[in-house]
Motif scaffolding. Structure first.
Motif, PDB file in Angstrom:
ATOM      1  N   HIS A   1      -4.127  12.184  -8.617  1.00 51.24           N
ATOM      2  CA  HIS A   1      -5.212  13.186  -8.629  1.00 51.24           C
ATOM      3  C   HIS A   1      -4.178  14.583  -8.914  1.00 51.24           C
ATOM      4  O   HIS A   1      -4.619  15.697  -8.902  1.00 51.24           O
ATOM      5  CB  HIS A   1      -5.614  13.518  -6.999  1.00 51.24           C
ATOM      6  CG  HIS A   1      -6.620  12.421  -6.670  1.00 51.24           C
ATOM      7  ND1 HIS A   1      -7.969  12.534  -7.057  1.00 51.24           N
ATOM      8  CD2 HIS A   1      -6.390  11.312  -6.061  1.00 51.24           C
ATOM      9  CE1 HIS A   1      -8.609  11.511  -6.705  1.00 51.24           C
ATOM     10  NE2 HIS A   1      -7.702  10.713  -6.198  1.00 51.24           N
TER      11      HIS A   1
ATOM     12  N   ILE B   1      -0.678   3.688  -2.441  1.00 51.32           N
ATOM     13  CA  ILE B   1      -1.207   4.979  -1.986  1.00 51.32           C
ATOM     14  C   ILE B   1      -0.552   6.119  -2.637  1.00 51.32           C
ATOM     15  O   ILE B   1      -1.078   7.124  -2.977  1.00 51.32           O
ATOM     16  CB  ILE B   1      -1.100   5.082  -0.570  1.00 51.32           C
ATOM     17  CG1 ILE B   1      -2.237   4.122   0.024  1.00 51.32           C
ATOM     18  CG2 ILE B   1      -1.261   6.579  -0.097  1.00 51.32           C
ATOM     19  CD1 ILE B   1      -1.986   3.988   1.394  1.00 51.32           C
TER      20      ILE B   1
ATOM     21  N   PHE C   1      -9.271   6.018  -7.999  1.00 53.41           N
ATOM     22  CA  PHE C   1      -8.117   6.112  -8.287  1.00 53.41           C
ATOM     23  C   PHE C   1      -7.935   7.184  -9.448  1.00 53.41           C
ATOM     24  O   PHE C   1      -6.932   7.590  -9.859  1.00 53.41           O
ATOM     25  CB  PHE C   1      -7.690   4.713  -8.989  1.00 53.41           C
ATOM     26  CG  PHE C   1      -7.681   3.520  -8.154  1.00 53.41           C
ATOM     27  CD1 PHE C   1      -6.613   3.210  -7.407  1.00 53.41           C
ATOM     28  CD2 PHE C   1      -8.891   2.798  -7.830  1.00 53.41           C
ATOM     29  CE1 PHE C   1      -6.419   2.325  -6.532  1.00 53.41           C
ATOM     30  CE2 PHE C   1      -8.823   1.820  -7.072  1.00 53.41           C
ATOM     31  CZ  PHE C   1      -7.518   1.296  -6.370  1.00 53.41           C
ATOM     32  N   THR C   2      -9.057   7.780 -10.005  1.00 51.48           N
ATOM     33  CA  THR C   2      -8.949   8.598 -10.882  1.00 51.48           C
ATOM     34  C   THR C   2     -10.180   9.664 -11.002  1.00 51.48           C
ATOM     35  O   THR C   2     -11.224   9.256 -10.674  1.00 51.48           O
ATOM     36  CB  THR C   2      -8.564   8.122 -12.352  1.00 51.48           C
ATOM     37  OG1 THR C   2      -8.200   9.098 -13.423  1.00 51.48           O
ATOM     38  CG2 THR C   2      -9.709   7.275 -12.702  1.00 51.48           C
TER      39      THR C   2
ATOM     40  N   ASN D   1      -2.913  -2.038  -9.610  1.00 49.10           N
ATOM     41  CA  ASN D   1      -3.187  -1.818  -8.466  1.00 49.10           C
ATOM     42  C   ASN D   1      -3.935  -2.812  -7.537  1.00 49.10           C
ATOM     43  O   ASN D   1      -3.521  -3.093  -6.354  1.00 49.10           O
ATOM     44  CB  ASN D   1      -3.431  -0.427  -8.520  1.00 49.10           C
ATOM     45  CG  ASN D   1      -3.140   0.330  -7.261  1.00 49.10           C
ATOM     46  OD1 ASN D   1      -2.816  -0.084  -6.051  1.00 49.10           O
ATOM     47  ND2 ASN D   1      -2.726   1.738  -7.223  1.00 49.10           N
TER      48      ASN D   1
ATOM     49  N   SER E   1       0.696  -1.357   0.009  1.00 47.22           N
ATOM     50  CA  SER E   1      -0.065   0.038  -0.039  1.00 47.22           C
ATOM     51  C   SER E   1       0.635   1.315   0.047  1.00 47.22           C
ATOM     52  O   SER E   1       0.267   2.300  -0.326  1.00 47.22           O
ATOM     53  CB  SER E   1      -0.757  -0.017   1.206  1.00 47.22           C
ATOM     54  OG  SER E   1      -1.814  -0.872   0.991  1.00 47.22           O
TER      55      SER E   1
ATOM     56  N   GLN F   1       0.704   6.183  -5.673  1.00 40.83           N
ATOM     57  CA  GLN F   1       0.216   6.153  -6.907  1.00 40.83           C
ATOM     58  C   GLN F   1      -1.329   6.936  -7.091  1.00 40.83           C
ATOM     59  O   GLN F   1      -1.467   7.510  -7.967  1.00 40.83           O
ATOM     60  CB  GLN F   1       0.076   4.647  -7.515  1.00 40.83           C
ATOM     61  CG  GLN F   1      -0.565   4.740  -8.986  1.00 40.83           C
ATOM     62  CD  GLN F   1      -0.214   3.249  -9.533  1.00 40.83           C
ATOM     63  OE1 GLN F   1       0.902   2.771  -9.279  1.00 40.83           O
ATOM     64  NE2 GLN F   1      -0.845   2.613 -10.411  1.00 40.83           N
ATOM     65  N   THR F   2      -2.057   6.404  -5.948  1.00 40.08           N
ATOM     66  CA  THR F   2      -3.213   7.080  -5.804  1.00 40.08           C
ATOM     67  C   THR F   2      -3.447   8.672  -5.692  1.00 40.08           C
ATOM     68  O   THR F   2      -4.171   9.236  -6.365  1.00 40.08           O
ATOM     69  CB  THR F   2      -4.078   6.375  -4.818  1.00 40.08           C
ATOM     70  OG1 THR F   2      -4.147   5.160  -4.676  1.00 40.08           O
ATOM     71  CG2 THR F   2      -5.334   7.071  -4.664  1.00 40.08           C
TER      72      THR F   2
ATOM     73  N   ILE G   1      -4.440   0.854 -12.859  1.00 42.67           N
ATOM     74  CA  ILE G   1      -5.416   0.955 -11.665  1.00 42.67           C
ATOM     75  C   ILE G   1      -5.784  -0.603 -11.357  1.00 42.67           C
ATOM     76  O   ILE G   1      -5.910  -1.076 -10.374  1.00 42.67           O
ATOM     77  CB  ILE G   1      -6.416   1.543 -12.332  1.00 42.67           C
ATOM     78  CG1 ILE G   1      -6.086   3.328 -12.026  1.00 42.67           C
ATOM     79  CG2 ILE G   1      -7.679   1.355 -11.230  1.00 42.67           C
ATOM     80  CD1 ILE G   1      -7.017   4.175 -12.547  1.00 42.67           C
TER      81      ILE G   1
END
Length: 505
Positions: A83, A76, A384-385, A319, A72, A78-79, A316
């Motif tokens: 944004h 995280i 995620f997006t 992920n 994670s 990457q998450t 994603i």
């Protein structure tokens, strides 16, 4: 500090194990866990399965939690990057999956040699060998990290060579340079983890990883979004979190929590390095072929039309798949420990039964996650997006994601059996054939020749995973576990011959 939970019978002297000449163990008396219950007696099967499940979950539960927390950290990051923008998400996804993924797979693979050696030595009562093994692995992995640092430094031309766009390659390469400290954290982390797992000291890793994850979430929000540091903030946070994990585990080891296994730094770590390197390389090849397989999926997707959307949607899905794989890797660690401990202790029947129980358990979990993906396929992409196009692409890939989760719940468990038994070289050949002779060519054919895009590439590569899973099931089913126990005894004698136990004070 002694961790709670059930102690395995193989460590209980009162259960009938006696030290022999101070350095090896013979097993006198009968151990009920070594008996395979009669299939004609459902009560016996249920009772034995419950006992084995408790042993497996005692290791697998904290191992799963640890793996999820550590995975994670990158997920995280990457998450949060998603944004910042699509190009930032693609850059971080490429670095995490390709550059760091290469390093992660190599380091985890080479460190997995300790699962065979430490696990079997621990089962045989050769506790004093564990610390020396870990130090040998540190030496080998840090030298390997020096060579892998060249991949980080020259990431942009490497990514461009594989067809990534200039914009994604340059930004991913910049991020890779910032992530060099993580590479050397890997080199220390995996040997420590295998050292602790072989002794079933998994709760300490879980608590340390949980602390690192909580700090990582807060610092990611602070540096990436609140202070506006962007990708630089992501790199600082991710590096710091990994080093918190490493230093926390190291402090636990050297603080006297592993008596007999850790006796301080030793010059014996520099002995027998040649043979240790060979086993480490066999382990690395086996696992790297698996990690690179997913890396190739993302690289091939980067060649498609509109690569930002394709790479983002695949990343994603990977992920989410990665989080589920962490559960399977927890079982991978558990079955590796159980198999190696029982073979080292001379109990082949117990090793075989552990394989059956953990395979069935992980399969049930895989079915659960497959159903969960089908039920939430229109909802989870929003986590995620912010891009509608990427959300739609992810939803369209949900069926493949669900099938992959099912397969990846079983395949890592079978790999754990291979590591625990010492079959790394054999499985490496199986991986080459299934993944790179069948899966990748079929994926390229479906994705490019038949214009199926990301779906075609992924479908072809799933076929390779399916074939590999069936072959490993067949190998495991046909295994002579008595012979494996004999080979474990020989392996312990060969690798422990130059290491003398510390005399009791």
């Amino acid at each position: 500090m002694e961790e709670g939970g059930p102690r395995l019978p193989l460590l209980n002297r009162e259960a009938g194990q006696k030290p022999n000449n101070g350095s090896t163990w013979t097993h006198t008396g009968d151990d009920l866990s070594a008996e395979i219950p009669s299939l004609c007696n459902p009560h016996e099967v249920a009772k034995a399965s419950w006992i084995e499940s408790k042993k497996l979950w005692y290791i697998a539960g904290p191992a799963i939690f640890t793996a999820i927390c550590q995975y994670s950290l990158g997920a995280i990051t990457q998450t949060f990057a998603g944004h910042l923008g699509t190009i930032e998400l693609a850059a971080v996804a490429i670095e995490n999956s390709v550059i760091a993924g290469l390093a992660f797979g190599t380091m985890l693979g080479m460190g997995s040699a300790l699962e065979t050696l430490c696990g079997q030595a621990f089962g045989a009562g050769q506790i004093h060998m564990l610390g020396v093994y870990m130090q040998r692995s540190w030496i080998i992995l840090n030298v390997t990290a020096l060579f892998l640092s060249l991949v980080y430094i020259f990431a942009p031309p490497i990514l461009k060579l594989f067809g990534q766009s200039d914009e994604i390659s340059d930004l991913a390469g910049k991020f890779a340079i910032w992530m060099l400290p993580q590479l050397f954290a890997y080199a220390l982390n995996f040997p420590i983890q295998k050292f602790l797992q072989s002794q079933s000291k998994v709760m300490a890793m879980a608590w340390i990883s949980a602390l690192a994850l909580v700090l990582h979430i807060f610092l990611s929000w602070l540096f990436i979004l609140k202070l506006g540091w962007g990708l630089a903030g992501a790199a600082v946070t991710l590096n710091l979190s990994w080093w918190i994990v490493v230093l926390g585990q190291l402090a636990y080891v050297v603080s006297g929590n592993c008596p007999g296994a850790w006796n301080g730094l030793s010059c014996q770590a520099f002995k027998d390095l040649g043979g240790f390197v060979r086993l480490s390389l066999a382990s690395a090849v086996m696992l790297c072929l698996e990690f690179w397989y997913l890396m190739i999926l993302i690289v091939l997707t980067g060649h498609l039309t509109n690569p930002e959307i394709e790479v983002d949607s695949i990343s994603i899905c990977m992920n989410l798949n990665g989080w589920e794989v962490m559960i399977a890797l927890g079982f991978n660690a558990a079955v590796s420990v159980r198999v190696s401990n029982e073979l080292g202790a001379g109990r082949p029947s117990a090793a075989k039964f552990a394989v059956v129980v953990v395979t069935l358990t992980s399969s049930v979990i895989g079915v659960f996650f497959m159903i969960l993906v089908f039920l939430t396929k229109n909802d989870f992409p929003v986590l995620f997006t912010d891009s509608k196009a990427v959300m739609a692409a992810v939803t369209s890939l949900s069926t493949l994601l669900a099938l992959t989760m099912l397969l990846n719940s079983v395949q890592p468990v079978l790999s754990g059996v291979a590591v625990g038994a010492g079959w790394q070289a054999l499985v490496a050949y199986v991986n080459i054939g299934c993944y790179y002779i069948v899966g990748v060519p079929l994926g390229v054919l479906l994705g490019y020749k038949f214009n199926l895009g990301a779906k075609g590439i992924w479908s072809g590569m799933i076929s390779g995973t399916l074939l590999q899973t069936f072959i490993l099931l067949f190998i495991t089913w046909r295994t002579d576990w008595n012979r494996e126990a004999a080979e474990a005894e020989d392996r312990i004698k060969v690798w422990g011959g130059s290491v003398e136990p510390i005399a009791d004070s």
